[in-house]
Design an enzyme around this catalytic site. Structure first.
Site, PDB file in Angstrom:
ATOM      1  N   ASN A 151       0.860  -1.195   0.000  1.00 35.57           N
ATOM      2  CA  ASN A 151       0.000   0.000   0.000  1.00 35.57           C
ATOM      3  C   ASN A 151       0.890   1.237   0.000  1.00 35.57           C
ATOM      4  O   ASN A 151       1.481   1.583   1.026  1.00 35.57           O
ATOM      5  CB  ASN A 151      -0.916  -0.015   1.225  1.00 35.57           C
ATOM      6  CG  ASN A 151      -1.847   1.184   1.265  1.00 35.57           C
ATOM      7  OD1 ASN A 151      -2.033   1.875   0.262  1.00 35.57           O
ATOM      8  ND2 ASN A 151      -2.429   1.453   2.421  1.00 35.57           N
ATOM      9  N   TRP A 152       0.988   1.902  -1.137  1.00 35.89           N
ATOM     10  CA  TRP A 152       1.861   3.066  -1.276  1.00 35.89           C
ATOM     11  C   TRP A 152       1.305   4.313  -0.596  1.00 35.89           C
ATOM     12  O   TRP A 152       2.031   5.266  -0.361  1.00 35.89           O
ATOM     13  CB  TRP A 152       2.106   3.364  -2.756  1.00 35.89           C
ATOM     14  CG  TRP A 152       3.066   2.417  -3.411  1.00 35.89           C
ATOM     15  CD1 TRP A 152       3.874   1.504  -2.800  1.00 35.89           C
ATOM     16  CD2 TRP A 152       3.321   2.298  -4.816  1.00 35.89           C
ATOM     17  NE1 TRP A 152       4.630   0.828  -3.722  1.00 35.89           N
ATOM     18  CE2 TRP A 152       4.303   1.297  -4.972  1.00 35.89           C
ATOM     19  CE3 TRP A 152       2.816   2.934  -5.949  1.00 35.89           C
ATOM     20  CZ2 TRP A 152       4.790   0.924  -6.230  1.00 35.89           C
ATOM     21  CZ3 TRP A 152       3.292   2.564  -7.192  1.00 35.89           C
ATOM     22  CH2 TRP A 152       4.274   1.565  -7.331  1.00 35.89           C
TER      23      TRP A 152
ATOM     24  N   SER B 149       2.962  -2.458  10.280  1.00 33.15           N
ATOM     25  CA  SER B 149       4.418  -2.556  10.453  1.00 33.15           C
ATOM     26  C   SER B 149       4.958  -3.905   9.976  1.00 33.15           C
ATOM     27  O   SER B 149       5.815  -4.522  10.611  1.00 33.15           O
ATOM     28  CB  SER B 149       4.799  -2.308  11.919  1.00 33.15           C
ATOM     29  OG  SER B 149       4.419  -1.002  12.312  1.00 33.15           O
TER      30      SER B 149
ATOM     31  N   GLY C  84       2.925  -1.405   4.249  1.00 36.57           N
ATOM     32  CA  GLY C  84       2.873   0.016   3.951  1.00 36.57           C
ATOM     33  C   GLY C  84       4.240   0.571   3.622  1.00 36.57           C
ATOM     34  O   GLY C  84       4.699   0.506   2.484  1.00 36.57           O
TER      35      GLY C  84
END
Length: 251
Positions: A9-10, A213, A234
């Site tokens: 997920n950018w 994380s 992420g």
């Protein structure tokens, strides 16, 4: 058998030049999609580049959000119909940041989910838990509420293709991940909830991911858990080398 699923997920990061560089660096280095499915969730401004790349790659594309109407006077929103026509495979819905900053509710997510399904894409529903709730005895009850409410009115045929992401907000971008046992407990409870809403057959087909994380150090242990079918990465997905380590966790 559920195919493992790794999603990067950018968020609101990178530039077009950085996206081109990223895609160049992962070319021919992704796992076989039959063994591990990989996807990138990107901002709308990068989706045309991403979907074109995905046509000749095992990588799948995902939008980070969409609206619940196909078209109309909704300035600034993203049409699910347009995403589908572009060739987008997945749409992420209800991320904790969407809920926190843009006041999205489970009812909103439910409307968006139905729009995504109607446009022949696969929704990735994100469900959250807060640090406050996590400290109480019934914190896991909170986790399943977004799942049940988001799937309201969705048929069993459609539900079995939905992907669910369990993302405790206190673990997102903090460097602090939920323990493996906590992750398995939450994902198991989500699967039991789906079985109660539908049946065991549907529950056995739904892929449940953990996000918070995630990195190349903890992905392998997470993926060994019975009810964890994949991860949402992420920060670690922004660098091609780190993303490749995560998607190739089994090597």
């Amino acid at each position: 058998m559920r195919t493992p699923f790794i999603v990067g997920n950018w968020k609101m990061n990178l530039t077009l030049e950085e996206v081109d560089s990223f895609l160049d660096q992962i070319t021919n280095k992704l796992p076989d999609s039959n063994q591990v499915e990989c996807a990138i969730a990107a901002s709308p401004i990068f989706l045309e580049t991403l979907t074109k790349y995905c046509k000749n790659s095992p990588l799948k594309s995902s939008a980070e959000n969409c609206f619940y109407k196909d078209k109309g006077a909704y300035t600034g929103e993203v049409s699910p119909y347009a995403l589908s026509e572009m060739g987008v495979n997945y749409v992420m819905l209800g991320h904790s940041e969407r809920r926190k900053y843009f006041n999205e509710t489970n009812k909103t997510v439910n409307k968006k989910l139905k729009a995504v399904l109607q446009n022949h894409m696969i929704p990735i529903i994100c469900c959250d838990e807060t640090m406050t709730k996590q400290k109480t005895d019934d914190h896991m009850d909170w986790v399943v509420n977004p799942v049940a409410e988001s799937l309201n009115g969705v048929s069993s045929k459609d539900a079995q293709n939905v992907v669910i992401g369990y993302e405790p907000s206190w673990a997102i971008g903090t460097g602090k991940s939920a323990s493996v046992s906590e992750t398995q407990e939450a994902c198991c409870l989500i699967r039991k909830t789906i079985a109660e809403l539908y049946d065991e057959k549907v529950a056995s087909k739904v892929r449940i991911l953990y996000g918070g994380s995630v990195n190349d150090k903890n992905v392998q242990e997470l993926m060994q858990q019975k009810d964890v079918d994949g991860v949402l990465a992420g920060t670690a997905s922004l660098k091609p080398k780190e993303f490749l380590k995560i998607v190739n966790y089994s090597k």
